[in-house]
Design a protein around this motif. Sequence first.
Motif, PDB file in Angstrom:
ATOM      1  N   SER A  82      17.303   5.479 -19.623  1.00  0.00           N
ATOM      2  CA  SER A  82      16.054   4.981 -19.054  1.00  0.00           C
ATOM      3  C   SER A  82      15.222   6.154 -18.535  1.00  0.00           C
ATOM      4  O   SER A  82      15.751   7.090 -17.949  1.00  0.00           O
ATOM      5  CB  SER A  82      16.339   3.988 -17.928  1.00  0.00           C
ATOM      6  N   PRO A  83      13.932   6.105 -18.777  1.00  0.00           N
ATOM      7  CA  PRO A  83      13.082   7.228 -18.376  1.00  0.00           C
ATOM      8  C   PRO A  83      12.979   7.327 -16.856  1.00  0.00           C
ATOM      9  O   PRO A  83      13.009   6.308 -16.167  1.00  0.00           O
ATOM     10  CB  PRO A  83      11.730   6.886 -18.988  1.00  0.00           C
ATOM     11  N   PRO A  84      12.862   8.532 -16.365  1.00  0.00           N
ATOM     12  CA  PRO A  84      12.714   8.677 -14.913  1.00  0.00           C
ATOM     13  C   PRO A  84      11.357   8.141 -14.473  1.00  0.00           C
ATOM     14  O   PRO A  84      10.378   8.207 -15.222  1.00  0.00           O
ATOM     15  CB  PRO A  84      12.808  10.187 -14.701  1.00  0.00           C
ATOM     16  N   SER A  85      11.303   7.611 -13.290  1.00  0.00           N
ATOM     17  CA  SER A  85      10.035   7.106 -12.772  1.00  0.00           C
ATOM     18  C   SER A  85       9.558   7.997 -11.641  1.00  0.00           C
ATOM     19  O   SER A  85      10.339   8.704 -11.010  1.00  0.00           O
ATOM     20  CB  SER A  85      10.189   5.666 -12.285  1.00  0.00           C
ATOM     21  N   LEU A  86       8.280   7.967 -11.405  1.00  0.00           N
ATOM     22  CA  LEU A  86       7.666   8.816 -10.403  1.00  0.00           C
ATOM     23  C   LEU A  86       6.722   7.970  -9.571  1.00  0.00           C
ATOM     24  O   LEU A  86       5.867   7.272 -10.108  1.00  0.00           O
ATOM     25  CB  LEU A  86       6.897   9.945 -11.101  1.00  0.00           C
ATOM     26  N   ASN A  87       6.880   8.009  -8.268  1.00  0.00           N
ATOM     27  CA  ASN A  87       5.996   7.289  -7.366  1.00  0.00           C
ATOM     28  C   ASN A  87       4.834   8.225  -7.049  1.00  0.00           C
ATOM     29  O   ASN A  87       4.942   9.097  -6.212  1.00  0.00           O
ATOM     30  CB  ASN A  87       6.744   6.875  -6.106  1.00  0.00           C
ATOM     31  N   LEU A  88       3.709   8.042  -7.744  1.00  0.00           N
ATOM     32  CA  LEU A  88       2.607   8.983  -7.702  1.00  0.00           C
ATOM     33  C   LEU A  88       1.336   8.274  -7.280  1.00  0.00           C
ATOM     34  O   LEU A  88       1.055   7.159  -7.707  1.00  0.00           O
ATOM     35  CB  LEU A  88       2.419   9.596  -9.100  1.00  0.00           C
ATOM     36  N   ASN A  89       0.559   8.911  -6.423  1.00  0.00           N
ATOM     37  CA  ASN A  89      -0.757   8.420  -6.050  1.00  0.00           C
ATOM     38  C   ASN A  89      -1.728   9.576  -6.221  1.00  0.00           C
ATOM     39  O   ASN A  89      -1.619  10.589  -5.538  1.00  0.00           O
ATOM     40  CB  ASN A  89      -0.754   7.910  -4.611  1.00  0.00           C
ATOM     41  N   VAL A  90      -2.682   9.424  -7.139  1.00  0.00           N
ATOM     42  CA  VAL A  90      -3.632  10.478  -7.471  1.00  0.00           C
ATOM     43  C   VAL A  90      -4.810  10.418  -6.501  1.00  0.00           C
ATOM     44  O   VAL A  90      -5.314   9.334  -6.196  1.00  0.00           O
ATOM     45  CB  VAL A  90      -4.131  10.313  -8.921  1.00  0.00           C
ATOM     46  N   LEU A  91      -5.249  11.584  -6.035  1.00  0.00           N
ATOM     47  CA  LEU A  91      -6.458  11.669  -5.228  1.00  0.00           C
ATOM     48  C   LEU A  91      -7.605  12.003  -6.175  1.00  0.00           C
ATOM     49  O   LEU A  91      -7.672  13.091  -6.736  1.00  0.00           O
ATOM     50  CB  LEU A  91      -6.327  12.741  -4.146  1.00  0.00           C
ATOM     51  N   LEU A  92      -8.500  11.045  -6.377  1.00  0.00           N
ATOM     52  CA  LEU A  92      -9.643  11.211  -7.266  1.00  0.00           C
ATOM     53  C   LEU A  92     -10.864  11.532  -6.413  1.00  0.00           C
ATOM     54  O   LEU A  92     -11.300  10.718  -5.605  1.00  0.00           O
ATOM     55  CB  LEU A  92      -9.863   9.930  -8.073  1.00  0.00           C
ATOM     56  N   ILE A  93     -11.381  12.727  -6.575  1.00  0.00           N
ATOM     57  CA  ILE A  93     -12.564  13.151  -5.816  1.00  0.00           C
ATOM     58  C   ILE A  93     -13.744  13.159  -6.762  1.00  0.00           C
ATOM     59  O   ILE A  93     -13.732  13.827  -7.789  1.00  0.00           O
ATOM     60  CB  ILE A  93     -12.351  14.559  -5.203  1.00  0.00           C
ATOM     61  N   GLY A  94     -14.769  12.391  -6.442  1.00  0.00           N
ATOM     62  CA  GLY A  94     -15.931  12.301  -7.315  1.00  0.00           C
ATOM     63  C   GLY A  94     -17.174  11.931  -6.538  1.00  0.00           C
ATOM     64  O   GLY A  94     -17.183  11.888  -5.303  1.00  0.00           O
ATOM     65  N   ASP A  95     -18.231  11.615  -7.284  1.00  0.00           N
ATOM     66  CA  ASP A  95     -19.515  11.276  -6.679  1.00  0.00           C
ATOM     67  C   ASP A  95     -19.690   9.776  -6.501  1.00  0.00           C
ATOM     68  O   ASP A  95     -20.807   9.288  -6.378  1.00  0.00           O
ATOM     69  CB  ASP A  95     -20.663  11.839  -7.531  1.00  0.00           C
ATOM     70  N   GLY A  96     -18.639   9.033  -6.530  1.00  0.00           N
ATOM     71  CA  GLY A  96     -18.713   7.587  -6.355  1.00  0.00           C
ATOM     72  C   GLY A  96     -18.713   6.858  -7.679  1.00  0.00           C
ATOM     73  O   GLY A  96     -18.720   7.460  -8.755  1.00  0.00           O
ATOM     74  N   THR A  97     -18.745   5.544  -7.605  1.00  0.00           N
ATOM     75  CA  THR A  97     -18.646   4.735  -8.824  1.00  0.00           C
ATOM     76  C   THR A  97     -19.900   4.797  -9.678  1.00  0.00           C
ATOM     77  O   THR A  97     -19.879   4.430 -10.845  1.00  0.00           O
ATOM     78  CB  THR A  97     -18.334   3.277  -8.473  1.00  0.00           C
TER      79      THR A  97
ATOM     80  N   THR B 259     -18.577  10.171 -14.808  1.00  0.00           N
ATOM     81  CA  THR B 259     -17.281  10.850 -14.908  1.00  0.00           C
ATOM     82  C   THR B 259     -16.255  10.215 -13.985  1.00  0.00           C
ATOM     83  O   THR B 259     -15.106   9.958 -14.380  1.00  0.00           O
ATOM     84  CB  THR B 259     -17.433  12.348 -14.578  1.00  0.00           C
ATOM     85  N   THR B 260     -16.671   9.931 -12.760  1.00  0.00           N
ATOM     86  CA  THR B 260     -15.760   9.291 -11.804  1.00  0.00           C
ATOM     87  C   THR B 260     -15.371   7.900 -12.292  1.00  0.00           C
ATOM     88  O   THR B 260     -14.194   7.511 -12.226  1.00  0.00           O
ATOM     89  CB  THR B 260     -16.419   9.197 -10.417  1.00  0.00           C
ATOM     90  N   ALA B 261     -16.332   7.153 -12.814  1.00  0.00           N
ATOM     91  CA  ALA B 261     -16.045   5.811 -13.334  1.00  0.00           C
ATOM     92  C   ALA B 261     -15.084   5.875 -14.512  1.00  0.00           C
ATOM     93  O   ALA B 261     -14.188   5.029 -14.646  1.00  0.00           O
ATOM     94  CB  ALA B 261     -17.345   5.118 -13.734  1.00  0.00           C
ATOM     95  N   ALA B 262     -15.244   6.901 -15.361  1.00  0.00           N
ATOM     96  CA  ALA B 262     -14.338   7.048 -16.511  1.00  0.00           C
ATOM     97  C   ALA B 262     -12.919   7.341 -16.047  1.00  0.00           C
ATOM     98  O   ALA B 262     -11.947   6.791 -16.584  1.00  0.00           O
ATOM     99  CB  ALA B 262     -14.839   8.155 -17.430  1.00  0.00           C
ATOM    100  N   TRP B 263     -12.784   8.210 -15.053  1.00  0.00           N
ATOM    101  CA  TRP B 263     -11.449   8.517 -14.515  1.00  0.00           C
ATOM    102  C   TRP B 263     -10.844   7.280 -13.867  1.00  0.00           C
ATOM    103  O   TRP B 263      -9.654   7.009 -14.031  1.00  0.00           O
ATOM    104  CB  TRP B 263     -11.524   9.663 -13.496  1.00  0.00           C
ATOM    105  N   GLN B 264     -11.646   6.533 -13.131  1.00  0.00           N
ATOM    106  CA  GLN B 264     -11.135   5.304 -12.512  1.00  0.00           C
ATOM    107  C   GLN B 264     -10.643   4.327 -13.575  1.00  0.00           C
ATOM    108  O   GLN B 264      -9.570   3.728 -13.431  1.00  0.00           O
ATOM    109  CB  GLN B 264     -12.232   4.625 -11.679  1.00  0.00           C
ATOM    110  N   SER B 265     -11.410   4.173 -14.630  1.00  0.00           N
ATOM    111  CA  SER B 265     -11.040   3.258 -15.712  1.00  0.00           C
ATOM    112  C   SER B 265      -9.733   3.705 -16.380  1.00  0.00           C
ATOM    113  O   SER B 265      -8.841   2.891 -16.633  1.00  0.00           O
ATOM    114  CB  SER B 265     -12.159   3.197 -16.738  1.00  0.00           C
ATOM    115  N   ALA B 266      -9.623   5.001 -16.654  1.00  0.00           N
ATOM    116  CA  ALA B 266      -8.419   5.519 -17.319  1.00  0.00           C
ATOM    117  C   ALA B 266      -7.187   5.361 -16.435  1.00  0.00           C
ATOM    118  O   ALA B 266      -6.120   4.929 -16.900  1.00  0.00           O
ATOM    119  CB  ALA B 266      -8.616   6.983 -17.683  1.00  0.00           C
TER     120      ALA B 266
END
Length: 84
Positions: free
Chosen positions: A37-52, A56-63
């Motif tokens: 079974s693949p290892p899992s990672l408890n990850l929370n990304v900090l996305l810094i952008g110019d808002g929704t 670019t920020t919206a694209a990162w949020q969507s992805a």
Amino acid sequence: MSSSKWSLVKVIASLLVVVVVAAAVLSTVTRRAAAASPPSLNLNVLLIGDGTSDATTAAWQSALSSEGVAYTLATATGAYGQRQ
């Protein structure tokens, strides 16, 4: 010992060998399945952008959302070097 008693002892011994071998095989298969079974990672990304409103920020949020990655959006405001 009579012949029938020896036969019973042989049958019991054979069954015992089969049970021990089956337990060993099952144990090996279970360990391999757990290791596969693949290892899992408890990850929370900090996305810094110019808002929704920023494309670019919206694209990162969507992805990140479509991949199921948790993220926190921090909106970059103010002039460079300015402390808030």
